[in-house]
Design a protein around this motif. Structure first.
Motif, PDB file in Angstrom:
ATOM      1  N   LEU A 103     -26.629  69.613   4.917  1.00  0.00           N
ATOM      2  CA  LEU A 103     -27.534  70.348   5.279  1.00  0.00           C
ATOM      3  C   LEU A 103     -28.821  69.818   5.524  1.00  0.00           C
ATOM      4  N   GLU A 104     -29.479  70.456   6.441  1.00  0.00           N
ATOM      5  CA  GLU A 104     -30.803  70.206   6.659  1.00  0.00           C
ATOM      6  C   GLU A 104     -31.735  71.068   5.818  1.00  0.00           C
ATOM      7  N   GLU A 105     -33.029  70.614   5.573  1.00  0.00           N
ATOM      8  CA  GLU A 105     -33.741  71.281   4.619  1.00  0.00           C
ATOM      9  C   GLU A 105     -33.767  72.876   4.851  1.00  0.00           C
ATOM     10  N   ARG A 106     -33.789  73.196   5.975  1.00  0.00           N
ATOM     11  CA  ARG A 106     -33.911  74.475   6.424  1.00  0.00           C
ATOM     12  C   ARG A 106     -32.588  75.211   6.145  1.00  0.00           C
ATOM     13  N   GLU A 107     -31.624  74.619   6.191  1.00  0.00           N
ATOM     14  CA  GLU A 107     -30.153  75.186   5.762  1.00  0.00           C
ATOM     15  C   GLU A 107     -29.989  75.416   4.416  1.00  0.00           C
ATOM     16  N   THR A 108     -30.613  74.378   3.702  1.00  0.00           N
ATOM     17  CA  THR A 108     -30.579  74.233   2.219  1.00  0.00           C
ATOM     18  C   THR A 108     -31.205  75.604   1.730  1.00  0.00           C
ATOM     19  N   LYS A 109     -32.507  75.830   2.116  1.00  0.00           N
ATOM     20  CA  LYS A 109     -33.217  77.031   2.030  1.00  0.00           C
ATOM     21  C   LYS A 109     -32.606  78.245   2.250  1.00  0.00           C
ATOM     22  N   GLU A 110     -31.791  78.264   3.397  1.00  0.00           N
ATOM     23  CA  GLU A 110     -31.201  79.619   3.691  1.00  0.00           C
ATOM     24  C   GLU A 110     -29.645  79.561   2.714  1.00  0.00           C
ATOM     25  N   LEU A 111     -29.113  78.580   2.521  1.00  0.00           N
ATOM     26  CA  LEU A 111     -28.015  78.548   1.537  1.00  0.00           C
ATOM     27  C   LEU A 111     -28.485  79.341   0.152  1.00  0.00           C
ATOM     28  N   GLN A 112     -29.590  78.588  -0.302  1.00  0.00           N
ATOM     29  CA  GLN A 112     -30.014  79.139  -1.872  1.00  0.00           C
ATOM     30  C   GLN A 112     -30.180  80.607  -1.612  1.00  0.00           C
ATOM     31  N   GLN A 113     -30.860  81.198  -0.589  1.00  0.00           N
ATOM     32  CA  GLN A 113     -31.218  82.663  -0.588  1.00  0.00           C
ATOM     33  C   GLN A 113     -29.782  83.340  -0.306  1.00  0.00           C
ATOM     34  N   TRP A 114     -29.036  82.908   0.410  1.00  0.00           N
ATOM     35  CA  TRP A 114     -27.853  83.622   0.650  1.00  0.00           C
ATOM     36  C   TRP A 114     -26.978  83.861  -0.353  1.00  0.00           C
ATOM     37  N   VAL A 115     -26.554  82.624  -0.988  1.00  0.00           N
ATOM     38  CA  VAL A 115     -25.284  82.829  -2.052  1.00  0.00           C
ATOM     39  C   VAL A 115     -26.065  83.004  -3.425  1.00  0.00           C
ATOM     40  N   SER A 116     -27.372  83.211  -3.530  1.00  0.00           N
ATOM     41  CA  SER A 116     -27.905  83.756  -4.843  1.00  0.00           C
ATOM     42  C   SER A 116     -28.373  85.158  -4.490  1.00  0.00           C
ATOM     43  N   GLY A 117     -28.078  85.756  -3.563  1.00  0.00           N
ATOM     44  CA  GLY A 117     -28.278  87.286  -3.245  1.00  0.00           C
ATOM     45  C   GLY A 117     -29.619  87.331  -3.171  1.00  0.00           C
ATOM     46  N   GLY A 118     -30.567  86.370  -2.748  1.00  0.00           N
ATOM     47  CA  GLY A 118     -32.002  86.790  -2.798  1.00  0.00           C
ATOM     48  C   GLY A 118     -32.649  86.547  -4.139  1.00  0.00           C
ATOM     49  N   LEU A 119     -32.036  86.169  -5.127  1.00  0.00           N
ATOM     50  CA  LEU A 119     -32.554  85.862  -6.434  1.00  0.00           C
ATOM     51  C   LEU A 119     -33.127  84.537  -6.640  1.00  0.00           C
ATOM     52  N   TRP A 120     -32.824  83.664  -5.528  1.00  0.00           N
ATOM     53  CA  TRP A 120     -33.291  82.353  -6.052  1.00  0.00           C
ATOM     54  C   TRP A 120     -34.904  82.268  -5.806  1.00  0.00           C
ATOM     55  N   GLY A 121     -35.240  81.833  -7.072  1.00  0.00           N
ATOM     56  CA  GLY A 121     -36.826  81.740  -7.432  1.00  0.00           C
ATOM     57  C   GLY A 121     -37.367  82.947  -7.551  1.00  0.00           C
ATOM     58  N   SER A 122     -36.412  84.023  -7.983  1.00  0.00           N
ATOM     59  CA  SER A 122     -37.086  85.419  -8.551  1.00  0.00           C
ATOM     60  C   SER A 122     -37.706  85.309  -9.804  1.00  0.00           C
ATOM     61  N   GLY A 123     -38.511  86.241 -10.099  1.00  0.00           N
ATOM     62  CA  GLY A 123     -39.257  86.319 -11.336  1.00  0.00           C
ATOM     63  C   GLY A 123     -38.067  86.614 -12.334  1.00  0.00           C
ATOM     64  N   PRO A 124     -38.833  87.119 -13.759  1.00  0.00           N
ATOM     65  CA  PRO A 124     -37.940  87.351 -14.617  1.00  0.00           C
ATOM     66  C   PRO A 124     -36.709  88.283 -14.724  1.00  0.00           C
ATOM     67  N   ALA A 125     -35.569  87.991 -14.890  1.00  0.00           N
ATOM     68  CA  ALA A 125     -34.503  88.653 -14.616  1.00  0.00           C
ATOM     69  C   ALA A 125     -34.689  90.284 -15.358  1.00  0.00           C
TER      70      ALA A 125
END
Length: 131
Positions: A103-125
Motif C-alpha cells: 500500500l502507498e501512504e495514501r492507501e494506508t490512510k484510506e485503509l485505516q479510515q475504512w476498516v476502522s469505521g472512521g474511528l481511527w484517530g478518534s477521541g475518547p470512546a
C-alpha cells in the motif's frame, strides 16, 4: 474493482462499508459485556446493526470477531470502540502484508479510515454511542 474490493479479495477482509464497520465496533464495545460466545456476540451485533439502520451480514461480523480474537483482543467488555477499531486496523494491515499487498501512504490512510469505521484517530470512546 474498488479499493475496498481489492483489499477484501486479497486479504480476506469483509467488504463492508465504513458505516457498517463503525456500527460493528460501537456495538462490540457494548455487547462484549453480554456474551463471550462468538456466535451469540455476532448475532447481538448484527441485531444492533439492523436496528441502527446499517445492516451487516452475521457471517461478516463473525469474521471481524474472529479477527479481533486472533489479534489478541479477548472481547471481554473492557475495550472501547476506538481500541477495537485500532486492533482491527492492525490485523487488516498484517493480513495485507501477508498477502503481499503493498500500500502507498495514501492507501494506508484510506485503509485505516475504512476498516476502522472512521474511528481511527478518534477521541475518547466515551464520546461514542451505539445510537
Amino acid at each position: 474493482m474498488t479499493f475496498e474490493q481489492r483489499i477484501s479479495q486479497a486479504a480476506a477482509v469483509p467488504c463492508l462499508s465504513m458505516a457498517q464497520y463503525r456500527r460493528i465496533f460501537l456495538s462490540l464495545a457494548v455487547r462484549s459485556h453480554s456474551s463471550s460466545n462468538a456466535g451469540e456476540l455476532a448475532k447481538l451485533v448484527r441485531d444492533d446493526c439492523v436496528a441502527g439502520g446499517t445492516p451487516a451480514p452475521r457471517a461478516k461480523i463473525s469474521l471481524v470477531v474472529r479477527g479481533l480474537k486472533i489479534a489478541g483482543n479477548p472481547l471481554d467488555g473492557q475495550s472501547p470502540a476506538t481500541t477495537l477499531a485500532a486492533v482491527w486496523v492492525k490485523h487488516v494491515q498484517e493480513s495485507c502484508h501477508s498477502a503481499g499487498v503493498v500500500l502507498e501512504e495514501r492507501e494506508t490512510k484510506e485503509l485505516q479510515q475504512w476498516v476502522s469505521g472512521g474511528l481511527w484517530g478518534s477521541g475518547p470512546a466515551k464520546k461514542l454511542a451505539i445510537a
